[in-house]
Design a protein around this motif. Structure first.
Motif, PDB file in Angstrom:
ATOM      1  N   LEU A 111       0.812  -1.211   0.000  1.00 41.30           N
ATOM      2  CA  LEU A 111       0.000   0.000   0.000  1.00 41.30           C
ATOM      3  C   LEU A 111       0.850   1.269   0.000  1.00 41.30           C
ATOM      4  O   LEU A 111       0.470   2.279  -0.591  1.00 41.30           O
ATOM      5  N   ILE A 112       2.011   1.208   0.662  1.00 41.65           N
ATOM      6  CA  ILE A 112       2.834   2.405   0.826  1.00 41.65           C
ATOM      7  C   ILE A 112       3.709   2.676  -0.401  1.00 41.65           C
ATOM      8  O   ILE A 112       3.826   3.816  -0.855  1.00 41.65           O
ATOM      9  N   VAL A 113       4.332   1.634  -0.936  1.00 40.91           N
ATOM     10  CA  VAL A 113       5.305   1.821  -2.014  1.00 40.91           C
ATOM     11  C   VAL A 113       4.713   2.544  -3.222  1.00 40.91           C
ATOM     12  O   VAL A 113       5.355   3.463  -3.766  1.00 40.91           O
ATOM     13  N   GLN A 118       6.881   5.316  -8.513  1.00 39.68           N
ATOM     14  CA  GLN A 118       6.026   4.883  -9.613  1.00 39.68           C
ATOM     15  C   GLN A 118       6.222   3.393  -9.863  1.00 39.68           C
ATOM     16  O   GLN A 118       7.332   2.934 -10.103  1.00 39.68           O
ATOM     17  N   VAL A 119       5.141   2.640  -9.806  1.00 37.73           N
ATOM     18  CA  VAL A 119       5.204   1.197  -9.996  1.00 37.73           C
ATOM     19  C   VAL A 119       4.748   0.860 -11.407  1.00 37.73           C
ATOM     20  O   VAL A 119       3.581   1.051 -11.766  1.00 37.73           O
ATOM     21  N   ASN A 120       5.684   0.373 -12.210  1.00 34.78           N
ATOM     22  CA  ASN A 120       5.359  -0.063 -13.557  1.00 34.78           C
ATOM     23  C   ASN A 120       6.395  -1.090 -14.003  1.00 34.78           C
ATOM     24  O   ASN A 120       7.453  -1.225 -13.375  1.00 34.78           O
ATOM     25  N   PRO A 121       6.143  -1.814 -15.065  1.00 33.87           N
ATOM     26  CA  PRO A 121       7.069  -2.871 -15.498  1.00 33.87           C
ATOM     27  C   PRO A 121       8.470  -2.373 -15.829  1.00 33.87           C
ATOM     28  O   PRO A 121       9.429  -3.137 -15.784  1.00 33.87           O
ATOM     29  N   GLN A 122       8.629  -1.111 -16.174  1.00 32.55           N
ATOM     30  CA  GLN A 122       9.953  -0.574 -16.512  1.00 32.55           C
ATOM     31  C   GLN A 122      10.713  -0.089 -15.267  1.00 32.55           C
ATOM     32  O   GLN A 122      11.857   0.328 -15.379  1.00 32.55           O
ATOM     33  N   ASN A 123      10.100  -0.153 -14.141  1.00 35.29           N
ATOM     34  CA  ASN A 123      10.685   0.428 -12.930  1.00 35.29           C
ATOM     35  C   ASN A 123      10.825  -0.609 -11.823  1.00 35.29           C
ATOM     36  O   ASN A 123      10.784  -0.278 -10.642  1.00 35.29           O
ATOM     37  N   VAL A 188      -4.289  -7.181  -4.593  1.00 42.60           N
ATOM     38  CA  VAL A 188      -5.079  -6.261  -5.410  1.00 42.60           C
ATOM     39  C   VAL A 188      -4.305  -4.976  -5.672  1.00 42.60           C
ATOM     40  O   VAL A 188      -4.294  -4.447  -6.797  1.00 42.60           O
ATOM     41  N   SER A 189      -3.624  -4.467  -4.643  1.00 46.02           N
ATOM     42  CA  SER A 189      -2.880  -3.222  -4.788  1.00 46.02           C
ATOM     43  C   SER A 189      -1.807  -3.338  -5.864  1.00 46.02           C
ATOM     44  O   SER A 189      -1.678  -2.486  -6.740  1.00 46.02           O
ATOM     45  N   PHE A 190      -1.015  -4.409  -5.811  1.00 45.30           N
ATOM     46  CA  PHE A 190       0.045  -4.566  -6.781  1.00 45.30           C
ATOM     47  C   PHE A 190      -0.483  -4.911  -8.165  1.00 45.30           C
ATOM     48  O   PHE A 190       0.083  -4.478  -9.185  1.00 45.30           O
TER      49      PHE A 190
END
Length: 281
Positions: A111-113, A118-123, A188-190
């Motif tokens: 939930l925090i990260v 920014q959470v995405n496949p390139q990161n 669900v979050s991820f």
């Protein structure tokens, strides 16, 4: 004799030590490749920091809880006391606690990260590092609540509801509730943060959980072995414990059976006896 006790304790926790070190092997292999300094950092961060924080917080939190119980005992309608200790919790119960902490830490980190990076496949590299740092922090401080509940349960603290004739471990439901809710929320979050790609979300989530596994096994195991006995001894000899003991005084006449606080087992037996006697009445 002291050597025998130490050996017995080592055997008692052999399963957790084995699982913890097996889970730690990939990190140790990476540490060896990168140098001694990085290896020491892994051990200190993954195990040392949680243990240090727990040793500073849990003792004080337990004393605070006991003082609160003594103040609200009369108005709550419940009776709190210390049951006779019957030994350390079994391996299965300790491993279940480890899993609950793992899920709890994973939940909060998931939930925090996304809020701090920014959470995405390139990161993925940056996300993974941020996740681990946040998780270790959460394991050390918020998870102290889990550790506090373990200590209170293992110390024999019980709550007797005189109206319902039940004996329970105070706030035991809290740990189970947080863990069960956390597993769903983390996934669900991820999954949403990864743009709906469930395969990538599952792979990343599994990798991160495996990375957190050594801390969530070794840190609690070392706490059980090294720190918990001293904290429990201090709790049971405290002024609050003596006040609770006055609720169930022992009979001094040796010819009479001693009056003692009801236990979880005795309450269950009493309820079963009542149920079996009802049809005959």
């Amino acid at each position: 004799m002291g050597r025998d006790v130490f050996s017995t304790g080592a055997l008692t926790y052999r399963t957790e030590y084995t699982l913890g070190f097996l889970a730690l092997l990939p990190l140790l292999a990476t540490g060896v490749a990168k140098g001694t300094g990085w290896l020491v950092t892994i051990i200190v961060v993954y195990v040392g920091i949680p243990l240090l924080i727990w040793s500073l917080l849990v003792d004080r939190l337990a004393s605070l809880v006991l003082r609160i119980i003594c103040r609200v005992r009369e108005s709550s309608g419940h009776q709190y006391y210390f049951e006779r200790q019957v030994g350390r919790p079994g391996v299965s119960r300790r491993l279940l606690r480890d899993i609950r902490v793992l899920v709890f830490v994973f939940f909060l980190s998931a939930l925090i990260v996304p809020q701090v990076t920014q959470v995405n496949p390139q990161n993925l590299v940056i996300v993974s590092n941020a996740f681990i740092y946040v998780a270790i922090f959460l394991l050390a401080i918020p998870s102290s609540i889990h550790v506090l509940l373990w200590v209170l349960e293992d110390s024999g603290l019980r709550c007797h509801n005189t109206s319902r004739l039940t004996v329970t471990v105070p706030a035991a439901w809290t740990s189970r509730w947080l863990s069960s809710l956390g597993g769903i929320g983390a996934f669900v979050s991820f999954a949403v943060a990864m743009g709906g790609n469930l395969d990538r979300a599952i792979s990343l989530g599994f990798t991160l959980m495996i990375s957190l596994l050594p801390s969530c096994i070794l840190a609690p195991t070392l706490f059980y072995r090294r720190l918990e006995p001293g904290i429990i001894a201090k709790i049971r000899s405290s002024k609050a414990a003596m006040t609770m003991a006055s609720l169930f005084p022992q009979v001094s006449n040796p010819s009479l059976p001693p009056l003692s606080a009801p236990t979880l087992r005795s309450v269950r037996v009493t309820e079963e006896t009542k149920q079996s006697s009802e049809p005959h009445a």
